[in-house]
Design a protein around this motif. Structure first.
Motif, mmCIF file in Angstrom:
data_model
loop_
_atom_site.group_PDB
_atom_site.id
_atom_site.type_symbol
_atom_site.label_atom_id
_atom_site.label_comp_id
_atom_site.label_asym_id
_atom_site.label_seq_id
_atom_site.Cartn_x
_atom_site.Cartn_y
_atom_site.Cartn_z
ATOM 1 N N GLN A 166 1.081 6.709 -6.808
ATOM 2 C CA GLN A 166 -0.019 7.654 -7.020
ATOM 3 C C GLN A 166 0.469 9.091 -6.886
ATOM 4 O OE1 GLN A 166 -2.947 6.505 -4.128
ATOM 5 N NE2 GLN A 166 -3.705 4.780 -5.349
ATOM 6 N N ILE A 167 1.331 9.325 -5.903
ATOM 7 C CA ILE A 167 1.874 10.669 -5.703
ATOM 8 C C ILE A 167 2.716 11.076 -6.908
ATOM 9 C CG2 ILE A 167 3.514 12.024 -4.330
ATOM 10 C CD1 ILE A 167 2.463 10.434 -1.877
ATOM 11 N N ASP A 180 2.044 1.659 -3.621
ATOM 12 C CA ASP A 180 0.941 2.173 -4.432
ATOM 13 C C ASP A 180 0.740 3.661 -4.189
ATOM 14 O OD1 ASP A 180 0.529 -0.325 -5.509
ATOM 15 O OD2 ASP A 180 -1.143 -0.816 -4.177
ATOM 16 N N ARG A 181 0.823 4.067 -2.933
ATOM 17 C CA ARG A 181 0.642 5.477 -2.579
ATOM 18 C C ARG A 181 1.759 6.314 -3.200
ATOM 19 N NH1 ARG A 181 -2.366 9.586 -2.134
ATOM 20 N NH2 ARG A 181 -1.807 11.037 -0.520
ATOM 21 N N ASP A 239 0.821 -1.212 0.000
ATOM 22 C CA ASP A 239 0.000 0.000 0.000
ATOM 23 C C ASP A 239 0.853 1.259 0.000
ATOM 24 O OD1 ASP A 239 0.860 -0.548 2.573
ATOM 25 O OD2 ASP A 239 -0.945 0.238 3.536
ATOM 26 N N ARG A 240 2.023 1.201 0.604
ATOM 27 C CA ARG A 240 2.926 2.358 0.568
ATOM 28 C C ARG A 240 3.492 2.556 -0.828
ATOM 29 N NH1 ARG A 240 6.497 2.286 6.125
ATOM 30 N NH2 ARG A 240 4.758 2.687 7.527
#
Length: 56
Positions: free
Chosen positions: A15-16, A11-12, A8-9
């Motif tokens: 996304q950023i 992916d984040r 999830d990190r």
């Protein structure tokens, strides 16, 4: 022992980065639009006749 990032990190982070690329693209497009000269305001290039047929 190496630390692993949680998915999830990652992916984040992706996304950023994608959001930053999109924002940069928008800034570049906005600047290009601001710098654009409308076709109505440009003059048509006219060839210099002195250079025709090898004349100087």
């Amino acid at each position: 022992m190496t630390a692993r990032r949680r998915p999830d990190r990652e992916d984040r982070g992706e996304q950023i980065q994608a959001a930053e690329r999109k924002a940069a693209r928008q800034r570049i497009l906005a600047q290009a639009e601001a710098d654009r000269i409308p076709a109505e305001e440009t003059t048509r290039a006219v060839p210099d006749r002195r250079w025709r047929h090898g004349q100087q």
